[in-house]
Design a protein around this motif. Sequence first.
Motif, PDB file in Angstrom:
ATOM      1  N   VAL A   5       0.844  -1.182   0.000  1.00 34.44           N
ATOM      2  CA  VAL A   5       0.000   0.000   0.000  1.00 34.44           C
ATOM      3  C   VAL A   5       0.886   1.241   0.000  1.00 34.44           C
ATOM      4  CG1 VAL A   5      -1.736   1.294   1.275  1.00 34.44           C
ATOM      5  CG2 VAL A   5      -1.850  -1.199   1.204  1.00 34.44           C
ATOM      6  N   PHE A   6       0.615   2.141  -0.938  1.00 39.27           N
ATOM      7  CA  PHE A   6       1.373   3.384  -1.053  1.00 39.27           C
ATOM      8  C   PHE A   6       0.770   4.422  -0.116  1.00 39.27           C
ATOM      9  CE2 PHE A   6       1.632   7.631  -2.950  1.00 39.27           C
ATOM     10  CZ  PHE A   6       3.000   7.792  -2.934  1.00 39.27           C
ATOM     11  N   THR A   7       1.605   5.113   0.607  1.00 40.12           N
ATOM     12  CA  THR A   7       1.169   6.196   1.473  1.00 40.12           C
ATOM     13  C   THR A   7       1.701   7.505   0.909  1.00 40.12           C
ATOM     14  OG1 THR A   7       1.255   4.730   3.382  1.00 40.12           O
ATOM     15  CG2 THR A   7       1.193   7.081   3.826  1.00 40.12           C
ATOM     16  N   ARG A   8       0.790   8.388   0.568  1.00 42.94           N
ATOM     17  CA  ARG A   8       1.182   9.681   0.022  1.00 42.94           C
ATOM     18  C   ARG A   8       1.879  10.501   1.098  1.00 42.94           C
ATOM     19  NH1 ARG A   8      -3.425  12.659  -2.856  1.00 42.94           N
ATOM     20  NH2 ARG A   8      -4.408  11.846  -1.028  1.00 42.94           N
ATOM     21  N   ASP A   9       2.904  11.257   0.710  1.00 41.51           N
ATOM     22  CA  ASP A   9       3.643  12.137   1.616  1.00 41.51           C
ATOM     23  C   ASP A   9       3.543  13.552   1.063  1.00 41.51           C
ATOM     24  OD1 ASP A   9       5.294  13.376   3.405  1.00 41.51           O
ATOM     25  OD2 ASP A   9       7.049  12.137   2.999  1.00 41.51           O
ATOM     26  N   LEU A  10       2.470  14.234   1.442  1.00 46.14           N
ATOM     27  CA  LEU A  10       2.181  15.577   0.940  1.00 46.14           C
ATOM     28  C   LEU A  10       2.038  16.521   2.123  1.00 46.14           C
ATOM     29  CD1 LEU A  10       1.424  17.591  -1.290  1.00 46.14           C
ATOM     30  CD2 LEU A  10      -0.879  16.636  -1.257  1.00 46.14           C
ATOM     31  N   THR A  11       2.961  17.463   2.230  1.00 44.22           N
ATOM     32  CA  THR A  11       2.957  18.442   3.316  1.00 44.22           C
ATOM     33  C   THR A  11       2.571  19.800   2.770  1.00 44.22           C
ATOM     34  OG1 THR A  11       4.691  17.239   4.497  1.00 44.22           O
ATOM     35  CG2 THR A  11       4.355  19.546   5.104  1.00 44.22           C
ATOM     36  N   ALA A 127      -2.792  15.926 -10.297  1.00 43.91           N
ATOM     37  CA  ALA A 127      -1.348  15.708 -10.141  1.00 43.91           C
ATOM     38  C   ALA A 127      -1.006  15.396  -8.690  1.00 43.91           C
ATOM     39  CB  ALA A 127      -0.569  16.927 -10.638  1.00 43.91           C
ATOM     40  N   LEU A 128      -1.622  16.105  -7.743  1.00 45.81           N
ATOM     41  CA  LEU A 128      -1.376  15.827  -6.323  1.00 45.81           C
ATOM     42  C   LEU A 128      -1.858  14.439  -5.936  1.00 45.81           C
ATOM     43  CD1 LEU A 128      -2.323  19.191  -4.553  1.00 45.81           C
ATOM     44  CD2 LEU A 128      -0.027  18.235  -4.858  1.00 45.81           C
ATOM     45  N   ALA A 129      -2.973  14.012  -6.495  1.00 48.62           N
ATOM     46  CA  ALA A 129      -3.528  12.695  -6.171  1.00 48.62           C
ATOM     47  C   ALA A 129      -2.604  11.566  -6.623  1.00 48.62           C
ATOM     48  CB  ALA A 129      -4.905  12.529  -6.805  1.00 48.62           C
ATOM     49  N   ASP A 130      -1.790  11.844  -7.621  1.00 45.21           N
ATOM     50  CA  ASP A 130      -0.924  10.807  -8.199  1.00 45.21           C
ATOM     51  C   ASP A 130       0.526  10.854  -7.726  1.00 45.21           C
ATOM     52  OD1 ASP A 130      -3.089   9.945  -9.693  1.00 45.21           O
ATOM     53  OD2 ASP A 130      -2.539  11.099 -11.472  1.00 45.21           O
ATOM     54  N   VAL A 131       0.862  11.736  -6.769  1.00 44.54           N
ATOM     55  CA  VAL A 131       2.273  11.875  -6.394  1.00 44.54           C
ATOM     56  C   VAL A 131       2.832  10.567  -5.846  1.00 44.54           C
ATOM     57  CG1 VAL A 131       2.183  14.367  -6.001  1.00 44.54           C
ATOM     58  CG2 VAL A 131       1.815  12.827  -4.086  1.00 44.54           C
ATOM     59  N   ARG A 132       4.098  10.331  -6.188  1.00 47.00           N
ATOM     60  CA  ARG A 132       4.795   9.118  -5.755  1.00 47.00           C
ATOM     61  C   ARG A 132       5.905   9.439  -4.770  1.00 47.00           C
ATOM     62  NH1 ARG A 132       4.804   8.690 -11.750  1.00 47.00           N
ATOM     63  NH2 ARG A 132       6.675   9.859 -11.393  1.00 47.00           N
ATOM     64  N   GLY A 133       6.440  10.655  -4.812  1.00 53.65           N
ATOM     65  CA  GLY A 133       7.520  11.051  -3.915  1.00 53.65           C
ATOM     66  C   GLY A 133       7.003  11.923  -2.792  1.00 53.65           C
ATOM     67  N   LYS A 134       7.929  12.583  -2.138  1.00 52.21           N
ATOM     68  CA  LYS A 134       7.589  13.542  -1.078  1.00 52.21           C
ATOM     69  C   LYS A 134       7.325  14.883  -1.758  1.00 52.21           C
ATOM     70  CE  LYS A 134       9.416  15.567   3.165  1.00 52.21           C
ATOM     71  NZ  LYS A 134       8.284  15.117   3.975  1.00 52.21           N
ATOM     72  N   VAL A 135       6.194  15.514  -1.430  1.00 48.56           N
ATOM     73  CA  VAL A 135       5.844  16.805  -2.009  1.00 48.56           C
ATOM     74  C   VAL A 135       5.542  17.775  -0.879  1.00 48.56           C
ATOM     75  CG1 VAL A 135       4.223  18.065  -3.492  1.00 48.56           C
ATOM     76  CG2 VAL A 135       4.978  15.769  -4.143  1.00 48.56           C
ATOM     77  N   ILE A 136       6.113  18.966  -0.990  1.00 48.30           N
ATOM     78  CA  ILE A 136       5.897  20.043  -0.025  1.00 48.30           C
ATOM     79  C   ILE A 136       5.349  21.228  -0.808  1.00 48.30           C
ATOM     80  CG2 ILE A 136       6.971  21.597   1.645  1.00 48.30           C
ATOM     81  CD1 ILE A 136       9.244  19.426   1.868  1.00 48.30           C
TER      82      ILE A 136
END
Length: 187
Positions: A5-11, A127-136
Motif C-alpha cells: 500500500v502506497f502512502t502519500r507524503d504531501l505536506t 497531479a497531487l492525487a498521483d504523487v509518488r515522492g515527497k511533495v511540499i
Amino acid sequence: MTSNVFTRDLTFILGGARSGKSAYAERLADESGLPVTYIATARIGDAEFAERVRHHRERRPAHWTLVEAPLDLAGALREADHAGHCVLIDCLTLWLANLLCPPEATHDETAALSCEATQAFDAFDRALADVRGKVIVVSNEIGLGVVPLGSVTRLYVDELGRLNQRVAAASTHAVLMVAGVPLALKG
C-alpha cells in the motif's frame, strides 16, 4: 505478509508574509535526504521582487534542481515527481496571481479568467492525487483579515481560500507558520 500500500507524503505549509513558511519548507526538503526539485511559480515584475527571488535562490542548496512554472504547475509537478524524490512548490499564492492576473489582462478580463483557473486547479488536484515522492507545497494564508474592497481582490482572496482548502484536504500533513513557529494543523 508485506503490504504494498502506497502512502502519500504531501505536506502543506501555510502562513502570512514573512512567517517563515518558505524557509521551513526548504528545511523539510533538505532534511528529507532526498534529491530535491524546487518548483518556483513566481514571475519577476520589478526590481524589488527580483531581489526577493534572489534572496530565495541564495538560501537554497545549489545542487537542487530548479523548475520555473508560473502557469503549468500540474505539468511541472508530474514531470518532477518520482518515488525517492522530493518536490518543493513555492508558492500557490503567486501561481494563482499568474492565473488570475496575467500581465496582458485588463481589469475586466480578470474575472473571466476564473474559469481557466478552475481548470488549472483541477489539473493540479489530479497531479497531487498521483504523487509518488515527497511533495511540499507552500501557500499564503491571506483570509484572516477584513473583506477586500475591490471585486478583483475579493475574487483572488476567495479563489486562494478555496485552493488552500483543496490542497489541505489532499495533504497528509498541514502546518501553519506564525512568527517562524510551525503549528501542526494535520498529520
